[in-house]
Design a protein around this motif. Structure first.
Motif, PDB file in Angstrom:
ATOM      1  N   ASP A  38      -5.048  -1.467  -1.072  1.00  0.00           N
ATOM      2  CA  ASP A  38      -3.824  -2.173  -1.453  1.00  0.00           C
ATOM      3  C   ASP A  38      -3.628  -2.190  -2.966  1.00  0.00           C
ATOM      4  N   LEU A  39      -2.411  -2.490  -3.370  1.00  0.00           N
ATOM      5  CA  LEU A  39      -2.034  -2.522  -4.777  1.00  0.00           C
ATOM      6  C   LEU A  39      -1.993  -3.932  -5.328  1.00  0.00           C
TER       7      LEU A  39
ATOM      8  N   VAL B 172       0.540   6.874  -6.841  1.00  0.00           N
ATOM      9  CA  VAL B 172       0.578   5.783  -7.804  1.00  0.00           C
ATOM     10  C   VAL B 172      -0.212   6.216  -9.031  1.00  0.00           C
TER      11      VAL B 172
ATOM     12  N   VAL C 145       4.910   4.119  -9.515  1.00  0.00           N
ATOM     13  CA  VAL C 145       4.912   4.413  -8.080  1.00  0.00           C
ATOM     14  C   VAL C 145       5.941   5.515  -7.831  1.00  0.00           C
TER      15      VAL C 145
ATOM     16  N   ARG D 114      -4.340   5.049 -10.432  1.00  0.00           N
ATOM     17  CA  ARG D 114      -4.814   4.326  -9.264  1.00  0.00           C
ATOM     18  C   ARG D 114      -6.321   4.125  -9.360  1.00  0.00           C
TER      19      ARG D 114
ATOM     20  N   VAL E  79       4.135  -3.204  -9.691  1.00  0.00           N
ATOM     21  CA  VAL E  79       3.277  -2.042  -9.926  1.00  0.00           C
ATOM     22  C   VAL E  79       4.133  -0.925 -10.505  1.00  0.00           C
TER      23      VAL E  79
ATOM     24  N   MET F 265       0.853  -1.188   0.000  1.00  0.00           N
ATOM     25  CA  MET F 265       0.000   0.000   0.000  1.00  0.00           C
ATOM     26  C   MET F 265       0.888   1.237   0.000  1.00  0.00           C
TER      27      MET F 265
END
Length: 382
Positions: free
Chosen positions: A231-232, A329, A278, A332, A275, A213
């Motif tokens: 969360d990612l 991010v 970021v 998102r 991910v 996160m």
């Protein structure tokens, strides 16, 4: 390796044979060769032997070239891999000499955390415990890789243990709270090794579960939903009560966050999460924390190794880089929930004081104006 050893064996044998012949006298060797030349089948045998020898040499040369090309090709494929440099000031390993309460130490403990010769125990297998370890030195490394060796174990049966541990890179430090022993509404990165499912409605996740996160100071971690609101992504990882070592790797490179795990005792990394987009500010602090409630476990931190990654950037990339002030991010999809914590007691106190002072000033000004008006009224009658 097997192919390499196969083509080396003929050379080793022929080398030993040549060694033996060299130890013999030159005269004896010439006489033997003359006798062999007189034999009817000498030529055919010699051709067969020489042909076999040449064939072995040819195969060996081909294998050498193939191996060289493979090695060169693998080197080209790994050309993107950055060099790694261990940063000891941000690392924590046995015998944990850089950990203590003095101002000269690089790390410090909080809560129920304690040092042993084999690990840093964040929480023991007891109820209602909280512990953490935090780096004193802010990190200004742009691209890095973190390797964490940890162990979670206890007497509780499956789903009767908790709650897990977290790895942090945040602006705040040494602030206890409900998110695996750290404060909520944090600013930075949190990696969670969650061993207990708080929400039973969603069965697609199998616990223990590792997730990540990125918090911006106003995004709350919802404990009742196991952090699903923010969360990612993540992965299932069997890390509790196992006989082998368990490792977690967090890599942040070129604004891409990657998490990998080695939890099966095979000494190989498996991808858990990746991910892109970021954005993390520099100057944040690394840490690790854990908490237990009605359920408990031993949460042990064995090593915490940070590596600086040397990544080449083009002049265009350097020119287009912007300073990151708030973690974020790109693209998102997770909704941001801002939690209104209300006013603190200190804020209410100052608000009351300022209100009283303002009211008094207003009354004084009103009295002064009234007195002047009254004096002017008296002068009109004289």
């Amino acid at each position: 390796m097997s192919s390499a050893s196969a083509w080396k064996r003929p050379n080793e044998k022929s080398g030993r044979a040549r060694g033996v012949s060299r130890r013999r006298g030159n005269g004896k060797m010439a006489t033997s060769m003359e006798k062999l030349k007189k034999c009817p089948g000498f030529c055919s045998r010699f051709r067969g032997v020489s042909g076999g020898f040449l064939e072995n040499v040819s195969v060996s040369v081909v294998l050498v070239l193939v191996l060289a090309l493979v090695e060169r090709g693998s080197g080209n494929n790994n050309a993107y891999e950055p060099e790694e440099f261990l940063k000891r000031e941000y690392s924590l390993t046995k015998p944990y000499q850089g950990l203590g309460s003095s101002s000269s130490s690089h790390w410090e403990l909080s809560g129920n955390a304690m040092i042993t010769p084999e690990h840093v125990r964040l929480t023991p297998d007891l109820q209602s415990r909280q512990g953490a370890v935090w780096s004193r030195i802010p990190c200004y490394i742009r691209d890095w890789e973190l390797q964490v060796h940890f162990k979670i174990h206890g007497q509780g049966k499956k789903n009767l243990n908790g709650d897990g541990l977290a790895i942090w890179l945040t602006k705040e430090r040494m602030q206890a709270g409900p998110v695996f022993g750290n404060r909520n509404l944090f600013t930075g990165l949190g990696i969670f090794v969650d061993t207990y499912p708080n929400e039973d409605k969603h069965h697609e996740r199998v616990f223990p579960y590792i997730s990540a996160m990125v918090g911006n100071g106003s995004l709350a971690y919802d404990h009742d939903q196991d952090g699903r609101n923010a969360d990612l992504g993540g992965c299932t990882a069997s890390v509790r009560n196992v006989d082998h070592d368990t490792f977690l790797l967090v890599r942040y490179m070129r604004n891409t966050l990657m998490i990998m795990v080695d939890v099966e005792g095979k000494q190989e990394w498996k991808e858990c999460l990746e991910v892109p987009g970021v954005h993390m500010p520099q100057g944040y602090h690394f840490g690790a924390s854990s908490v237990t409630g009605d359920l408990s476990d031993n949460h042990d931190l064995i090593s915490f190794k940070l590596f600086e990654l040397t990544v080449e950037r083009s002049p265009e990339e350097l020119e287009n880089e912007e300073e990151v002030l708030i973690p974020s991010v790109d693209y998102r999809d997770v909704p941001v929930h801002v939690v209104d914590e209300g006013m603190s007691t200190l804020t209410l106190f100052f608000l009351f004081v300022f209100s009283v002072v303002g009211l008094v000033l207003l009354i004084v000004v009103a009295l002064i104006i009234y007195q002047r008006w009254k004096d002017r009224s008296r002068k009109r009658f004289y």
